[in-house]
Design a protein around this motif. Structure first.
Motif, PDB file in Angstrom:
ATOM      1  N   TYR A 107      -1.665  -4.217   3.475  1.00  0.00           N
ATOM      2  CA  TYR A 107      -2.497  -3.281   4.225  1.00  0.00           C
ATOM      3  C   TYR A 107      -1.672  -2.086   4.708  1.00  0.00           C
ATOM      4  CZ  TYR A 107      -4.779  -1.316   8.315  1.00  0.00           C
ATOM      5  OH  TYR A 107      -5.298  -0.447   9.235  1.00  0.00           O
ATOM      6  N   GLY A 108      -0.438  -2.359   5.154  1.00  0.00           N
ATOM      7  CA  GLY A 108       0.424  -1.281   5.620  1.00  0.00           C
ATOM      8  C   GLY A 108       0.731  -0.269   4.535  1.00  0.00           C
ATOM      9  N   PHE A 109       0.803  -0.736   3.298  1.00  0.00           N
ATOM     10  CA  PHE A 109       1.041   0.168   2.170  1.00  0.00           C
ATOM     11  C   PHE A 109      -0.045   1.238   2.086  1.00  0.00           C
ATOM     12  CE2 PHE A 109      -0.751   0.516  -2.191  1.00  0.00           C
ATOM     13  CZ  PHE A 109       0.086   1.519  -2.660  1.00  0.00           C
ATOM     14  N   ILE A 110      -1.312   0.833   2.167  1.00  0.00           N
ATOM     15  CA  ILE A 110      -2.426   1.782   2.079  1.00  0.00           C
ATOM     16  C   ILE A 110      -2.495   2.645   3.332  1.00  0.00           C
ATOM     17  CG2 ILE A 110      -4.916   2.008   1.762  1.00  0.00           C
ATOM     18  CD1 ILE A 110      -4.876  -0.685   0.357  1.00  0.00           C
ATOM     19  N   ASN A 111      -2.283   2.028   4.494  1.00  0.00           N
ATOM     20  CA  ASN A 111      -2.357   2.752   5.763  1.00  0.00           C
ATOM     21  C   ASN A 111      -1.320   3.869   5.827  1.00  0.00           C
ATOM     22  OD1 ASN A 111      -2.748   3.515   8.415  1.00  0.00           O
ATOM     23  ND2 ASN A 111      -1.620   1.782   9.261  1.00  0.00           N
ATOM     24  N   VAL A 112      -0.076   3.541   5.503  1.00  0.00           N
ATOM     25  CA  VAL A 112       0.999   4.533   5.577  1.00  0.00           C
ATOM     26  C   VAL A 112       0.809   5.610   4.520  1.00  0.00           C
ATOM     27  CG1 VAL A 112       3.480   4.850   5.253  1.00  0.00           C
ATOM     28  CG2 VAL A 112       2.636   2.951   6.625  1.00  0.00           C
ATOM     29  N   ALA A 113       0.370   5.227   3.323  1.00  0.00           N
ATOM     30  CA  ALA A 113       0.168   6.213   2.258  1.00  0.00           C
ATOM     31  C   ALA A 113      -0.875   7.249   2.662  1.00  0.00           C
ATOM     32  CB  ALA A 113      -0.233   5.505   0.970  1.00  0.00           C
ATOM     33  N   LEU A 114      -1.994   6.814   3.245  1.00  0.00           N
ATOM     34  CA  LEU A 114      -3.038   7.760   3.636  1.00  0.00           C
ATOM     35  C   LEU A 114      -2.614   8.589   4.847  1.00  0.00           C
ATOM     36  CD1 LEU A 114      -6.300   5.664   3.162  1.00  0.00           C
ATOM     37  CD2 LEU A 114      -5.452   7.523   1.746  1.00  0.00           C
ATOM     38  N   SER A 115      -1.880   7.980   5.778  1.00  0.00           N
ATOM     39  CA  SER A 115      -1.417   8.740   6.950  1.00  0.00           C
ATOM     40  C   SER A 115      -0.479   9.864   6.532  1.00  0.00           C
ATOM     41  CB  SER A 115      -0.720   7.802   7.933  1.00  0.00           C
ATOM     42  OG  SER A 115      -1.605   6.804   8.411  1.00  0.00           O
ATOM     43  N   PHE A 116       0.464   9.555   5.660  1.00  0.00           N
ATOM     44  CA  PHE A 116       1.384  10.584   5.190  1.00  0.00           C
ATOM     45  C   PHE A 116       0.700  11.564   4.237  1.00  0.00           C
ATOM     46  CE2 PHE A 116       5.296   7.731   5.942  1.00  0.00           C
ATOM     47  CZ  PHE A 116       5.305   8.125   7.270  1.00  0.00           C
ATOM     48  N   PRO A 155      -0.252  15.657  -2.347  1.00  0.00           N
ATOM     49  CA  PRO A 155      -0.402  14.839  -1.132  1.00  0.00           C
ATOM     50  C   PRO A 155      -0.957  13.444  -1.387  1.00  0.00           C
ATOM     51  CG  PRO A 155      -1.209  17.060  -0.745  1.00  0.00           C
ATOM     52  CD  PRO A 155      -0.949  16.949  -2.215  1.00  0.00           C
ATOM     53  N   TRP A 156      -1.522  13.192  -2.555  1.00  0.00           N
ATOM     54  CA  TRP A 156      -1.986  11.850  -2.889  1.00  0.00           C
ATOM     55  C   TRP A 156      -0.930  11.069  -3.670  1.00  0.00           C
ATOM     56  CZ3 TRP A 156      -6.555   9.943  -1.065  1.00  0.00           C
ATOM     57  CH2 TRP A 156      -7.472  10.870  -0.560  1.00  0.00           C
ATOM     58  N   ILE A 157      -0.274  11.725  -4.606  1.00  0.00           N
ATOM     59  CA  ILE A 157       0.640  11.024  -5.513  1.00  0.00           C
ATOM     60  C   ILE A 157       1.929  10.617  -4.807  1.00  0.00           C
ATOM     61  CG2 ILE A 157       1.998  11.253  -7.624  1.00  0.00           C
ATOM     62  CD1 ILE A 157      -0.169  13.117  -8.694  1.00  0.00           C
ATOM     63  N   VAL A 158       2.553  11.553  -4.074  1.00  0.00           N
ATOM     64  CA  VAL A 158       3.863  11.279  -3.476  1.00  0.00           C
ATOM     65  C   VAL A 158       3.795  10.157  -2.431  1.00  0.00           C
ATOM     66  CG1 VAL A 158       5.748  12.280  -2.128  1.00  0.00           C
ATOM     67  CG2 VAL A 158       4.703  13.591  -3.980  1.00  0.00           C
ATOM     68  N   PRO A 159       2.883  10.179  -1.438  1.00  0.00           N
ATOM     69  CA  PRO A 159       2.856   9.064  -0.471  1.00  0.00           C
ATOM     70  C   PRO A 159       2.534   7.717  -1.108  1.00  0.00           C
ATOM     71  CG  PRO A 159       1.673  10.955   0.383  1.00  0.00           C
ATOM     72  CD  PRO A 159       1.930  11.233  -1.055  1.00  0.00           C
ATOM     73  N   LEU A 160       1.607   7.693  -2.069  1.00  0.00           N
ATOM     74  CA  LEU A 160       1.293   6.426  -2.729  1.00  0.00           C
ATOM     75  C   LEU A 160       2.490   5.894  -3.506  1.00  0.00           C
ATOM     76  CD1 LEU A 160      -2.332   7.096  -4.036  1.00  0.00           C
ATOM     77  CD2 LEU A 160      -1.656   5.463  -2.273  1.00  0.00           C
ATOM     78  N   GLY A 161       3.213   6.795  -4.199  1.00  0.00           N
ATOM     79  CA  GLY A 161       4.368   6.350  -4.973  1.00  0.00           C
ATOM     80  C   GLY A 161       5.507   5.858  -4.105  1.00  0.00           C
ATOM     81  N   VAL A 162       5.785   6.577  -3.007  1.00  0.00           N
ATOM     82  CA  VAL A 162       6.913   6.186  -2.152  1.00  0.00           C
ATOM     83  C   VAL A 162       6.579   4.949  -1.329  1.00  0.00           C
ATOM     84  CG1 VAL A 162       8.437   6.958  -0.307  1.00  0.00           C
ATOM     85  CG2 VAL A 162       7.738   8.561  -2.081  1.00  0.00           C
ATOM     86  N   SER A 163       5.360   4.864  -0.777  1.00  0.00           N
ATOM     87  CA  SER A 163       5.000   3.701   0.038  1.00  0.00           C
ATOM     88  C   SER A 163       4.895   2.434  -0.795  1.00  0.00           C
ATOM     89  CB  SER A 163       3.674   3.961   0.762  1.00  0.00           C
ATOM     90  OG  SER A 163       2.630   4.162  -0.175  1.00  0.00           O
ATOM     91  N   SER A 164       4.681   2.555  -2.111  1.00  0.00           N
ATOM     92  CA  SER A 164       4.646   1.355  -2.954  1.00  0.00           C
ATOM     93  C   SER A 164       6.004   0.664  -3.016  1.00  0.00           C
ATOM     94  CB  SER A 164       4.184   1.726  -4.369  1.00  0.00           C
ATOM     95  OG  SER A 164       5.093   2.627  -4.972  1.00  0.00           O
ATOM     96  N   LEU A 165       7.092   1.382  -2.646  1.00  0.00           N
ATOM     97  CA  LEU A 165       8.402   0.734  -2.593  1.00  0.00           C
ATOM     98  C   LEU A 165       8.438  -0.373  -1.551  1.00  0.00           C
ATOM     99  CD1 LEU A 165      10.731   3.873  -2.824  1.00  0.00           C
ATOM    100  CD2 LEU A 165      10.086   2.311  -4.662  1.00  0.00           C
TER     101      LEU A 165
END
Length: 391
Positions: A107-116, A155-165
């Motif tokens: 859940y934190g992965f999606i939350n942080v990705a959308l916040s950033f 703004p969609w690609i970079v946060p999703l890619g980095v938070s997936s780490l």
């Protein structure tokens, strides 16, 4: 993170006791914020899509931010509040708590990705306003489709890619965790975190938070300096005797309309001034949105970091503090539509038109239902009257 690491990590937390009345009051206020944020951002999306005057390049980026905030206020943040409810009111075994923490990780992965993603969209808007005001002659290059799509998709690609780490044990096995009151957030305790969690924190903070924030701040400082310079030059141009010979003072075709009896400017200067002031108003509006983002987002990050550094003394002595700090964090999703309606007359007119149209439809539906029920009652009464007369 296995069960043994989970026990070692949670042993240093003592679950604080929170008054149920206080918690329920907080949840009710959060639900009101979520409803307002969802309706406000939906109103923004519909207004931009249906109002031709609002369909500009900068407002498409505003639409992008409204989509992110709508997802946060309607899906992501309510799940976090439900997690707080379950964590505080339902009894859990150690195995159940472990499964709850695993859910927090995904859940934190999606939350942080959308916040950033919201922060990076604000960065794209700031860059757009910076070029429109500081480098106005090159602004047409920003309107080309490939570059504009890049500003929307980044703004969609970079946060999703980095938070997936954070989903990989190699970079962040315990990147997201539950606080003692059940809020799922970053694990900022770098001294006790395992699997090199600091690498994940740096990978997220630098490209998605710190760098966009610095770019936004530098862009608005440059815009402010440019505004001062341009206004000074325009004043000089208006009152310059070289540009303003005496025969132009009485020529209304070469002057702006001025109802105050002040000295009027030539048409070219007036048009440039109006265009410039219009862009400045848009930049001012987005600067207010960025300021509200900083005022609502950073306090939660600072409190969590300080609490972890001082062995969570803040959370144990005053657990409602984190509740209200995160409540301020949640409130950020409903502030932008208020700023749009307050500072932009086009948005305000579009919002009023949509609300009036929606209210009219609700009124028509309500009145139609009442008329239908009235007709049914009249037909039923007439049928009973006919039956009584036949008897």
């Amino acid at each position: 993170m296995d069960a043994k690491q989970f026990h070692n990590f949670t042993d240093m937390w003592k679950k604080p006791s929170i008054d149920e009345t206080h918690l329920l009051l907080w949840i009710i206020l959060m639900l009101l914020i979520f409803i307002g944020g969802t309706l406000g951002n939906l109103l923004t999306i519909i207004a931009i899509m249906t109002t031709k005057k609002l369909q500009t390049h900068s407002n498409i980026l505003v639409l992008n931010m409204a989509v992110v905030d709508c997802l946060l206020s309607s899906v992501i943040y309510p799940i976090k509040v439900i997690m707080v409810l379950l964590y505080n009111f339902l009894p859990y075994t150690d195995q159940t708590k472990f499964e709850f923490t695993i859910f927090c990780r995904y859940y934190g992965f999606i939350n942080v990705a959308l916040s950033f993603s919201s922060n990076m969209t604000s960065c794209a808007i700031a860059v757009n306003r910076f070029i429109a005001i500081v480098y106005a002659r090159k602004y047409h290059t920003m309107q080309k489709l490939p570059l504009f799509l890049l500003m929307i998709l980044m703004p969609w690609i970079v946060p999703l890619g980095v938070s997936s780490l954070g989903l990989l044990d190699r970079y962040g096995g315990d990147s997201f965790h539950l606080t003692p009151i059940g809020l799922c957030t970053f694990n900022l305790d770098l001294q006790t975190a395992s699997n090199h969690n600091w690498k994940f924190i740096i990978a997220m903070a630098v490209p998605c938070l710190m760098l966009p924030t610095l770019i936004i701040a530098a862009s608005y400082v440059a815009i402010y300096l440019k505004v001062i310079q341009v206004r000074r030059n325009l004043r000089r141009a208006i009152y310059s005797p070289v540009l303003r010979p005496n025969n132009l003072l009485t020529d209304s075709s070469l002057s702006c309309t001025n109802t105050n009896g002040c000295v009027q400017a030539p048409t070219v200067i007036c048009v440039r001034l109006k265009r410039f002031e219009h862009r400045v108003k848009g930049a001012r509006m987005m600067f207010i949105c960025f300021t509200m983002f900083c005022a609502t987002y950073y306090p939660a990050t600072v409190v969590v970091a300080v609490a972890k550094h001082f062995k969570s003394r803040i959370l144990l002595d005053c657990p409602p503090l984190l509740l209200w700090v995160f409540g301020l964090y949640f409130a950020g999703c409903c502030i932008n539509p208020i700023v749009y309606a307050w500072m932009n007359s086009d948005f305000r007119k579009a919002f009023k038109g949509l609300l009036y149209a929606f209210g009219g439809k609700l009124r028509d539906i309500f009145v139609g239902r009442i008329l239908l029920l009235t007709r049914r009652m009249e037909s039923h009464t007439f049928a009973r009257f006919c039956c009584m007369r036949s008897i």
